[in-house]
Design a protein around this motif. Structure first.
Motif, PDB file in Angstrom:
ATOM      1  N   ARG A  76      29.165  53.755  62.296  1.00 38.29           N
ATOM      2  CA  ARG A  76      27.817  53.591  62.044  1.00 38.29           C
ATOM      3  C   ARG A  76      27.865  52.413  61.075  1.00 38.29           C
ATOM      4  O   ARG A  76      26.732  51.774  60.783  1.00 38.29           O
ATOM      5  N   VAL A  77      28.596  52.316  60.241  1.00 38.33           N
ATOM      6  CA  VAL A  77      28.589  51.457  58.954  1.00 38.33           C
ATOM      7  C   VAL A  77      28.929  49.993  59.529  1.00 38.33           C
ATOM      8  O   VAL A  77      28.104  49.192  59.418  1.00 38.33           O
ATOM      9  N   ALA A  78      29.805  49.802  60.423  1.00 31.54           N
ATOM     10  CA  ALA A  78      30.131  48.697  61.163  1.00 31.54           C
ATOM     11  C   ALA A  78      28.718  48.369  61.879  1.00 31.54           C
ATOM     12  O   ALA A  78      28.222  47.129  61.928  1.00 31.54           O
ATOM     13  N   LEU A  79      28.272  49.342  62.709  1.00 33.72           N
ATOM     14  CA  LEU A  79      27.103  49.017  63.570  1.00 33.72           C
ATOM     15  C   LEU A  79      25.859  48.525  62.631  1.00 33.72           C
ATOM     16  O   LEU A  79      24.995  47.729  63.327  1.00 33.72           O
ATOM     17  N   ASN A  80      25.844  49.212  61.565  1.00 36.64           N
ATOM     18  CA  ASN A  80      24.424  48.970  60.821  1.00 36.64           C
ATOM     19  C   ASN A  80      24.342  47.563  60.036  1.00 36.64           C
ATOM     20  O   ASN A  80      23.528  47.247  59.638  1.00 36.64           O
ATOM     21  N   THR A  81      25.654  46.911  60.127  1.00 35.92           N
ATOM     22  CA  THR A  81      25.629  45.689  59.416  1.00 35.92           C
ATOM     23  C   THR A  81      24.946  44.543  60.343  1.00 35.92           C
ATOM     24  O   THR A  81      24.704  43.337  59.809  1.00 35.92           O
ATOM     25  N   ILE A  82      25.182  44.916  61.634  1.00 36.93           N
ATOM     26  CA  ILE A  82      24.414  43.825  62.560  1.00 36.93           C
ATOM     27  C   ILE A  82      23.227  44.439  63.081  1.00 36.93           C
ATOM     28  O   ILE A  82      22.621  43.625  63.754  1.00 36.93           O
ATOM     29  N   GLY A  83      23.112  45.774  63.231  1.00 46.11           N
ATOM     30  CA  GLY A  83      22.159  46.355  63.703  1.00 46.11           C
ATOM     31  C   GLY A  83      20.706  45.794  63.799  1.00 46.11           C
ATOM     32  O   GLY A  83      19.661  45.585  64.732  1.00 46.11           O
ATOM     33  N   ALA A  84      20.350  45.254  62.601  1.00 46.01           N
ATOM     34  CA  ALA A  84      19.017  44.702  62.410  1.00 46.01           C
ATOM     35  C   ALA A  84      18.861  43.292  62.990  1.00 46.01           C
ATOM     36  O   ALA A  84      17.697  42.813  63.035  1.00 46.01           O
ATOM     37  N   THR A  85      20.039  42.523  63.374  1.00 46.52           N
ATOM     38  CA  THR A  85      19.704  41.117  63.289  1.00 46.52           C
ATOM     39  C   THR A  85      20.372  40.848  64.709  1.00 46.52           C
ATOM     40  O   THR A  85      20.205  39.432  65.209  1.00 46.52           O
ATOM     41  N   TRP A  86      21.013  41.207  65.524  1.00 51.74           N
ATOM     42  CA  TRP A  86      22.060  41.039  66.646  1.00 51.74           C
ATOM     43  C   TRP A  86      20.905  40.447  67.708  1.00 51.74           C
ATOM     44  O   TRP A  86      21.381  39.383  68.376  1.00 51.74           O
ATOM     45  N   GLU A  87      19.702  41.092  67.788  1.00 52.39           N
ATOM     46  CA  GLU A  87      18.987  40.510  68.954  1.00 52.39           C
ATOM     47  C   GLU A  87      18.460  39.435  68.531  1.00 52.39           C
ATOM     48  O   GLU A  87      18.552  38.525  69.413  1.00 52.39           O
ATOM     49  N   GLY A  88      18.080  38.992  67.475  1.00 48.87           N
ATOM     50  CA  GLY A  88      17.624  37.674  67.094  1.00 48.87           C
ATOM     51  C   GLY A  88      18.618  36.525  67.240  1.00 48.87           C
ATOM     52  O   GLY A  88      18.262  35.388  67.616  1.00 48.87           O
ATOM     53  N   ASN A  89      19.867  37.020  66.672  1.00 48.96           N
ATOM     54  CA  ASN A  89      20.851  35.955  66.908  1.00 48.96           C
ATOM     55  C   ASN A  89      21.285  35.574  68.288  1.00 48.96           C
ATOM     56  O   ASN A  89      21.871  34.371  68.710  1.00 48.96           O
ATOM     57  N   GLN A  90      21.138  36.791  69.153  1.00 45.19           N
ATOM     58  CA  GLN A  90      21.344  36.140  70.721  1.00 45.19           C
ATOM     59  C   GLN A  90      20.301  35.324  71.227  1.00 45.19           C
ATOM     60  O   GLN A  90      20.498  34.511  72.317  1.00 45.19           O
ATOM     61  N   TYR A 139      12.305  31.715  59.245  1.00 44.50           N
ATOM     62  CA  TYR A 139      12.167  33.030  59.503  1.00 44.50           C
ATOM     63  C   TYR A 139      13.369  33.545  59.679  1.00 44.50           C
ATOM     64  O   TYR A 139      13.335  34.727  59.170  1.00 44.50           O
ATOM     65  N   THR A 140      14.346  33.014  60.131  1.00 44.10           N
ATOM     66  CA  THR A 140      15.844  33.537  60.123  1.00 44.10           C
ATOM     67  C   THR A 140      16.192  33.672  58.620  1.00 44.10           C
ATOM     68  O   THR A 140      16.845  34.966  58.358  1.00 44.10           O
ATOM     69  N   ALA A 141      16.148  32.804  57.853  1.00 46.31           N
ATOM     70  CA  ALA A 141      16.631  33.068  56.231  1.00 46.31           C
ATOM     71  C   ALA A 141      15.910  34.190  55.699  1.00 46.31           C
ATOM     72  O   ALA A 141      16.381  34.941  55.123  1.00 46.31           O
ATOM     73  N   TRP A 142      14.594  34.294  56.117  1.00 48.87           N
ATOM     74  CA  TRP A 142      13.741  35.339  55.363  1.00 48.87           C
ATOM     75  C   TRP A 142      14.354  36.665  55.931  1.00 48.87           C
ATOM     76  O   TRP A 142      14.422  37.511  54.963  1.00 48.87           O
ATOM     77  N   VAL A 143      14.673  36.812  57.293  1.00 47.89           N
ATOM     78  CA  VAL A 143      15.082  38.106  57.814  1.00 47.89           C
ATOM     79  C   VAL A 143      16.481  38.418  57.181  1.00 47.89           C
ATOM     80  O   VAL A 143      16.518  39.535  56.583  1.00 47.89           O
ATOM     81  N   TYR A 144      17.211  37.589  56.992  1.00 49.22           N
ATOM     82  CA  TYR A 144      18.696  37.810  56.356  1.00 49.22           C
ATOM     83  C   TYR A 144      18.362  38.262  54.950  1.00 49.22           C
ATOM     84  O   TYR A 144      19.081  38.884  54.160  1.00 49.22           O
ATOM     85  N   ARG A 145      17.466  37.398  54.169  1.00 45.89           N
ATOM     86  CA  ARG A 145      17.227  37.827  52.750  1.00 45.89           C
ATOM     87  C   ARG A 145      16.599  39.272  52.541  1.00 45.89           C
ATOM     88  O   ARG A 145      16.935  40.034  51.721  1.00 45.89           O
ATOM     89  N   VAL A 146      15.804  39.562  53.601  1.00 47.56           N
ATOM     90  CA  VAL A 146      15.347  41.025  53.474  1.00 47.56           C
ATOM     91  C   VAL A 146      16.490  42.080  53.858  1.00 47.56           C
ATOM     92  O   VAL A 146      16.444  42.993  53.247  1.00 47.56           O
ATOM     93  N   MET A 147      17.293  41.701  54.767  1.00 48.63           N
ATOM     94  CA  MET A 147      18.409  42.760  55.168  1.00 48.63           C
ATOM     95  C   MET A 147      19.592  42.462  54.385  1.00 48.63           C
ATOM     96  O   MET A 147      20.551  43.167  54.865  1.00 48.63           O
TER      97      MET A 147
END
Length: 378
Positions: A47-61, A353-361
């Protein structure tokens, strides 16, 4: 604004940039998924591994979707020919990617260990297969794809899926897999704390060395391969069709553009040294150095392939003259102008927007964090 020739070249750069954006931004998502069962042993660690990418993977795709859309609009002949010749590999990639949203959404629906373990391996599969097949697809560009155009510009296809699995494309698949695994590992050690980060660190150290070695070896192989060279074609500033050029095979031709412009050797050199630096940075626990270097490796390796192939975009193994280039596979002058205007307006917005998302996350994920916030995490 720009003449037709300049627009053709600009869109070659833009489409390349979109694919590099996908490799860099979604590459670590694929890498984390591929490593999931191996760097994370317990349910909390996974769950740790999944939560490192869980908030952003859809946007990256979305980078892949955007690149495909740009390919359709700017290079319709390339889109049509490539999606037909590579139909089975692309469908395999698509079905593999289906496991990502389903895996993220359904993994934690039940606490049954078998249920979660099954979805973990499904997510792993969704990272491994695309990472390899993307490399195989790029490798096939160097040996040519089985298609040709007749005098009426009707395209026909030959060969089968297994014809795409030649030694060099398979080698490129291994290079791509090593690169993606390294990128995912550097991201995991950057965003996680504890045993997951330590295991990812080991993968990143080894992966960076393997990527640098294989990429260098690939350069020597390409130098000994027969490549395509254009002997004659019409004016690149005009409307061209594939039948208007004469193409021949020549030893070492894939590196002719690098020979003509020696400054471009900095691109593959950057790929090798960035891979080594990502390994060294992981060893020294310089997490940001390792991750940024890994991102540079991904971009440099793809850019090297594009430069080596220039100006070819989709070479043909059946009829060299049917090979598609950035000069004769493009849409009209007006279409490229309109598309460029759209890019100028929207691309900066997407990047901001991408930069803002990664800053928040931003921030690291730990087992303690997972246990304290189990109600709202994967």
């Amino acid at each position: 604004m720009f003449d037709y020739e300049t627009l053709k070249f600009v869109w070659w750069l833009l489409i390349g940039a979109l694919f590099i954006g996908f490799i860099v931004m979604d590459g670590f998502d694929l890498g984390v998924a591929a490593l999931l069962p191996f760097v994370a042993k317990t349910d909390d660690e996974r769950r740790v591994a999944l939560n490192t990418i869980g908030a952003t993977w859809e946007g990256n795709q979305v980078w892949l979707v955007t690149a495909g859309g740009a390919l359709f609009a700017a290079w319709p002949l390339v889109y049509a020919a490539s999606f037909s010749v590579l139909y089975i590999p692309l469908m395999l990639v698509l079905f593999a990617l289906f496991f990502r949203p389903v895996g993220f959404d359904y993994r934690s629906k039940l606490e049954n260990p078998k249920w979660r373990n099954a979805w973990d391996y499904a997510l792993c599969f969704s990272g491994v297969l695309p990472s390899i097949l993307f490399g195989v697809a790029v490798g096939n560009l160097f040996v040519g794809l089985p298609f040709q155009f007749n005098t009426a510009m009707q395209v026909s296809y030959g060969g089968s899926f297994f014809d795409l699995l030649k030694p060099f494309p398979l080698f490129c698949g291994v290079v791509s897999f090593a690169m993606i695994i390294t990128h995912g590992a550097t991201y995991l050690q950057l965003r996680s704390i504890g045993k997951v980060a330590e295991r990812a660190r080991i993968v990143a150290i080894v992966g960076g060395l393997i990527t640098a070695t294989l990429f260098t070896l690939g350069g020597f192989i390409v130098n000994r391969m027969s490549g395509f060279s254009i002997i004659d074609q019409g004016l690149s500033n005009g409307v061209l069709t594939p039948s208007m050029k004469h193409v021949v095979m020549a030893d070492g031709a894939w590196l002719h553009f690098l020979s003509a412009y020696p400054i471009l050797w900095l691109v593959p050199i950057t790929g090798v040294f960035a891979a080594l630096l990502s390994s060294f940075g992981s060893w020294k626990n310089w997490h940001w150095v390792a991750f940024i270097s890994s991102a540079k490796t991904c971009g440099a390796i793809f850019a090297t392939a594009g430069i080596a192939l220039f100006p070819f975009v989709l070479p043909s193994s059946i009829d060299a003259n049917s090979s598609l280039t950035l000069w004769d596979a493009t849409s009209s002058h007006l279409t490229l102008q309109i598309m460029l205007g759209v890019v100028v307006v929207f691309l900066p917005l997407v990047l901001l927007y991408t930069a803002w998302v990664y800053r928040v996350m931003r921030g690291s994920v730990s087992v303690e964090n997972i246990r304290e916030n189990s109600h709202n995490l994967y």
